[in-house]
Design a protein around this motif. Sequence first.
Motif, PDB file in Angstrom:
ATOM      1  N   ASP A 130      36.165  44.480  49.534  1.00 19.09           N
ATOM      2  CA  ASP A 130      36.177  44.789  48.103  1.00 19.09           C
ATOM      3  C   ASP A 130      36.482  43.503  47.363  1.00 19.09           C
ATOM      4  OD1 ASP A 130      35.731  47.595  48.285  1.00 19.09           O
ATOM      5  OD2 ASP A 130      37.855  47.856  48.828  1.00 19.09           O
ATOM      6  N   ARG A 131      35.682  43.206  46.343  1.00 18.35           N
ATOM      7  CA  ARG A 131      35.887  41.996  45.552  1.00 18.35           C
ATOM      8  C   ARG A 131      36.261  42.399  44.134  1.00 18.35           C
ATOM      9  NH1 ARG A 131      30.973  41.177  48.100  1.00 18.35           N
ATOM     10  NH2 ARG A 131      31.196  39.963  49.985  1.00 18.35           N
ATOM     11  N   LEU A 132      37.141  41.611  43.513  1.00 26.76           N
ATOM     12  CA  LEU A 132      37.547  41.926  42.155  1.00 26.76           C
ATOM     13  C   LEU A 132      38.033  40.685  41.441  1.00 26.76           C
ATOM     14  CD1 LEU A 132      41.118  42.855  41.988  1.00 26.76           C
ATOM     15  CD2 LEU A 132      40.043  43.473  44.142  1.00 26.76           C
ATOM     16  N   THR A 133      38.025  40.774  40.135  1.00 27.24           N
ATOM     17  CA  THR A 133      38.634  39.757  39.287  1.00 27.24           C
ATOM     18  C   THR A 133      39.594  40.487  38.357  1.00 27.24           C
ATOM     19  OG1 THR A 133      36.753  38.264  39.424  1.00 27.24           O
ATOM     20  CG2 THR A 133      38.207  37.998  37.533  1.00 27.24           C
ATOM     21  N   PRO A 134      40.892  40.385  38.631  1.00 28.67           N
ATOM     22  CA  PRO A 134      41.872  41.097  37.827  1.00 28.67           C
ATOM     23  C   PRO A 134      41.902  40.606  36.385  1.00 28.67           C
ATOM     24  CG  PRO A 134      42.848  40.319  39.882  1.00 28.67           C
ATOM     25  CD  PRO A 134      41.508  39.659  39.737  1.00 28.67           C
ATOM     26  N   PRO A 135      42.282  41.473  35.460  1.00 31.20           N
ATOM     27  CA  PRO A 135      42.443  41.042  34.072  1.00 31.20           C
ATOM     28  C   PRO A 135      43.420  39.877  34.000  1.00 31.20           C
ATOM     29  CG  PRO A 135      42.660  43.435  34.256  1.00 31.20           C
ATOM     30  CD  PRO A 135      42.603  42.888  35.655  1.00 31.20           C
ATOM     31  N   GLY A 136      43.131  38.937  33.126  1.00 35.73           N
ATOM     32  CA  GLY A 136      43.997  37.796  32.928  1.00 35.73           C
ATOM     33  C   GLY A 136      43.633  36.566  33.738  1.00 35.73           C
ATOM     34  N   MET A 137      42.680  36.717  34.680  1.00 42.53           N
ATOM     35  CA  MET A 137      42.215  35.539  35.428  1.00 42.53           C
ATOM     36  C   MET A 137      41.017  34.962  34.692  1.00 42.53           C
ATOM     37  SD  MET A 137      42.785  36.615  39.389  1.00 42.53           S
ATOM     38  CE  MET A 137      43.176  34.987  39.994  1.00 42.53           C
ATOM     39  N   PHE A 138      40.888  33.638  34.708  1.00 49.15           N
ATOM     40  CA  PHE A 138      39.903  32.994  33.852  1.00 49.15           C
ATOM     41  C   PHE A 138      38.473  33.396  34.191  1.00 49.15           C
ATOM     42  CE2 PHE A 138      40.144  29.941  37.307  1.00 49.15           C
ATOM     43  CZ  PHE A 138      38.850  29.464  37.432  1.00 49.15           C
ATOM     44  N   GLN A 139      37.674  33.450  33.146  1.00 51.11           N
ATOM     45  CA  GLN A 139      36.259  33.809  33.210  1.00 51.11           C
ATOM     46  C   GLN A 139      35.522  32.937  32.204  1.00 51.11           C
ATOM     47  OE1 GLN A 139      34.410  36.122  35.047  1.00 51.11           O
ATOM     48  NE2 GLN A 139      36.277  36.164  36.278  1.00 51.11           N
ATOM     49  N   PRO A 140      34.257  32.752  32.229  1.00 52.35           N
ATOM     50  CA  PRO A 140      33.387  33.270  33.282  1.00 52.35           C
ATOM     51  C   PRO A 140      33.306  32.289  34.428  1.00 52.35           C
ATOM     52  CG  PRO A 140      32.043  32.262  31.598  1.00 52.35           C
ATOM     53  CD  PRO A 140      33.481  32.117  31.160  1.00 52.35           C
ATOM     54  N   VAL A 141      33.262  32.792  35.624  1.00 49.35           N
ATOM     55  CA  VAL A 141      32.981  32.019  36.822  1.00 49.35           C
ATOM     56  C   VAL A 141      31.976  32.821  37.641  1.00 49.35           C
ATOM     57  CG1 VAL A 141      35.167  30.737  36.913  1.00 49.35           C
ATOM     58  CG2 VAL A 141      35.011  32.982  37.996  1.00 49.35           C
ATOM     59  N   PRO A 142      31.149  32.163  38.451  1.00 51.66           N
ATOM     60  CA  PRO A 142      30.105  32.886  39.187  1.00 51.66           C
ATOM     61  C   PRO A 142      30.595  33.496  40.500  1.00 51.66           C
ATOM     62  CG  PRO A 142      29.852  30.541  39.520  1.00 51.66           C
ATOM     63  CD  PRO A 142      30.988  30.716  38.551  1.00 51.66           C
ATOM     64  N   TYR A 143      31.897  33.770  40.583  1.00 54.15           N
ATOM     65  CA  TYR A 143      32.474  34.351  41.789  1.00 54.15           C
ATOM     66  C   TYR A 143      33.645  35.235  41.397  1.00 54.15           C
ATOM     67  CZ  TYR A 143      35.765  30.543  40.997  1.00 54.15           C
ATOM     68  OH  TYR A 143      36.667  29.681  40.411  1.00 54.15           O
ATOM     69  N   HIS A 144      34.048  36.123  42.309  1.00 49.17           N
ATOM     70  CA  HIS A 144      35.265  36.901  42.116  1.00 49.17           C
ATOM     71  C   HIS A 144      36.460  36.057  42.533  1.00 49.17           C
ATOM     72  CE1 HIS A 144      33.767  40.795  40.932  1.00 49.17           C
ATOM     73  NE2 HIS A 144      32.839  40.743  41.874  1.00 49.17           N
ATOM     74  N   HIS A 145      37.610  36.354  41.949  1.00 50.93           N
ATOM     75  CA  HIS A 145      38.822  35.618  42.287  1.00 50.93           C
ATOM     76  C   HIS A 145      39.523  36.182  43.521  1.00 50.93           C
ATOM     77  CE1 HIS A 145      39.211  32.809  38.917  1.00 50.93           C
ATOM     78  NE2 HIS A 145      38.646  33.749  38.182  1.00 50.93           N
ATOM     79  N   VAL A 146      39.276  37.432  43.850  1.00 52.79           N
ATOM     80  CA  VAL A 146      40.006  38.101  44.932  1.00 52.79           C
ATOM     81  C   VAL A 146      39.032  38.872  45.810  1.00 52.79           C
ATOM     82  CG1 VAL A 146      41.804  39.810  45.464  1.00 52.79           C
ATOM     83  CG2 VAL A 146      42.028  38.370  43.431  1.00 52.79           C
ATOM     84  N   ALA A 147      39.261  38.842  47.118  1.00 56.79           N
ATOM     85  CA  ALA A 147      38.520  39.679  48.063  1.00 56.79           C
ATOM     86  C   ALA A 147      39.547  40.318  48.995  1.00 56.79           C
ATOM     87  CB  ALA A 147      37.515  38.870  48.864  1.00 56.79           C
ATOM     88  N   VAL A 148      39.378  41.610  49.246  1.00 58.08           N
ATOM     89  CA  VAL A 148      40.243  42.332  50.159  1.00 58.08           C
ATOM     90  C   VAL A 148      39.379  42.805  51.314  1.00 58.08           C
ATOM     91  CG1 VAL A 148      41.810  44.287  50.443  1.00 58.08           C
ATOM     92  CG2 VAL A 148      41.686  43.095  48.233  1.00 58.08           C
ATOM     93  N   GLY A 149      39.626  42.259  52.492  1.00 57.50           N
ATOM     94  CA  GLY A 149      38.870  42.634  53.682  1.00 57.50           C
ATOM     95  C   GLY A 149      39.644  43.642  54.497  1.00 57.50           C
ATOM     96  N   THR A 150      38.981  44.749  54.846  1.00 54.99           N
ATOM     97  CA  THR A 150      39.589  45.765  55.682  1.00 54.99           C
ATOM     98  C   THR A 150      38.769  45.852  56.953  1.00 54.99           C
ATOM     99  OG1 THR A 150      40.238  46.984  53.717  1.00 54.99           O
ATOM    100  CG2 THR A 150      40.291  48.182  55.799  1.00 54.99           C
ATOM    101  N   GLY A 151      39.392  45.612  58.068  1.00 53.84           N
ATOM    102  CA  GLY A 151      38.669  45.675  59.325  1.00 53.84           C
ATOM    103  C   GLY A 151      39.429  44.964  60.415  1.00 53.84           C
ATOM    104  N   THR A 152      38.804  44.944  61.569  1.00 55.91           N
ATOM    105  CA  THR A 152      39.456  44.350  62.723  1.00 55.91           C
ATOM    106  C   THR A 152      38.703  43.151  63.266  1.00 55.91           C
ATOM    107  OG1 THR A 152      38.304  45.892  64.177  1.00 55.91           O
ATOM    108  CG2 THR A 152      40.497  46.532  63.418  1.00 55.91           C
ATOM    109  N   ARG A 153      37.471  42.962  62.848  1.00 58.92           N
ATOM    110  CA  ARG A 153      36.687  41.829  63.333  1.00 58.92           C
ATOM    111  C   ARG A 153      36.619  40.770  62.254  1.00 58.92           C
ATOM    112  NH1 ARG A 153      31.162  42.821  64.943  1.00 58.92           N
ATOM    113  NH2 ARG A 153      31.404  40.822  65.976  1.00 58.92           N
ATOM    114  N   HIS A 154      37.164  39.619  62.534  1.00 62.85           N
ATOM    115  CA  HIS A 154      37.146  38.501  61.603  1.00 62.85           C
ATOM    116  C   HIS A 154      36.147  37.477  62.111  1.00 62.85           C
ATOM    117  CE1 HIS A 154      40.986  39.439  59.357  1.00 62.85           C
ATOM    118  NE2 HIS A 154      40.867  40.394  60.250  1.00 62.85           N
TER     119      HIS A 154
END
Length: 136
Positions: free
Chosen positions: A4-28
């Motif tokens: 899941d990728r997100l850019t929380p309110p208050g983080m600078f914009q615009p940028v062509p990427y999300h600021h945060v990614a949350v990976g759920t899983g067991t294979r890295h």
Amino acid sequence: MSVDRLTPPGMFQPVPYHHVAVGTGTRHIHVAGQISRNEEADRLFPDDLVGQVGQAFRNAAKGLAAAGASFDDVVRMRFFLTRSRPEMFEDFMAGIEAVRVELQLPSPLPPLSAIGVDFLFEPDVLVELEVYAVLP
């Protein structure tokens, strides 16, 4: 989806990427730094940042696919750019856009860093790309 990728309110914009990614899983998946070389190690796109960025993405895509992943599973990308200066940003972004459809890159991109370095291991290398992915 394992990422899941997100850019929380208050983080600078615009940028062509999300600021945060949350990976759920067991294979890295960690794809080593990819540069502008083909399978025979031929130098591709000399002095062409647009071409080298595109080829680095193509090579990273092969590494991801070999592990059963795609750019949809990527939680972080890290670029190393030689001879880095602000006016390179346009060519850097053009290299990404040149392969966006071909490689089905997400938009916005996963979190990324672009780090300027004095040199990489060979003098013709302008960019190196590392990718990190998570699978369920």
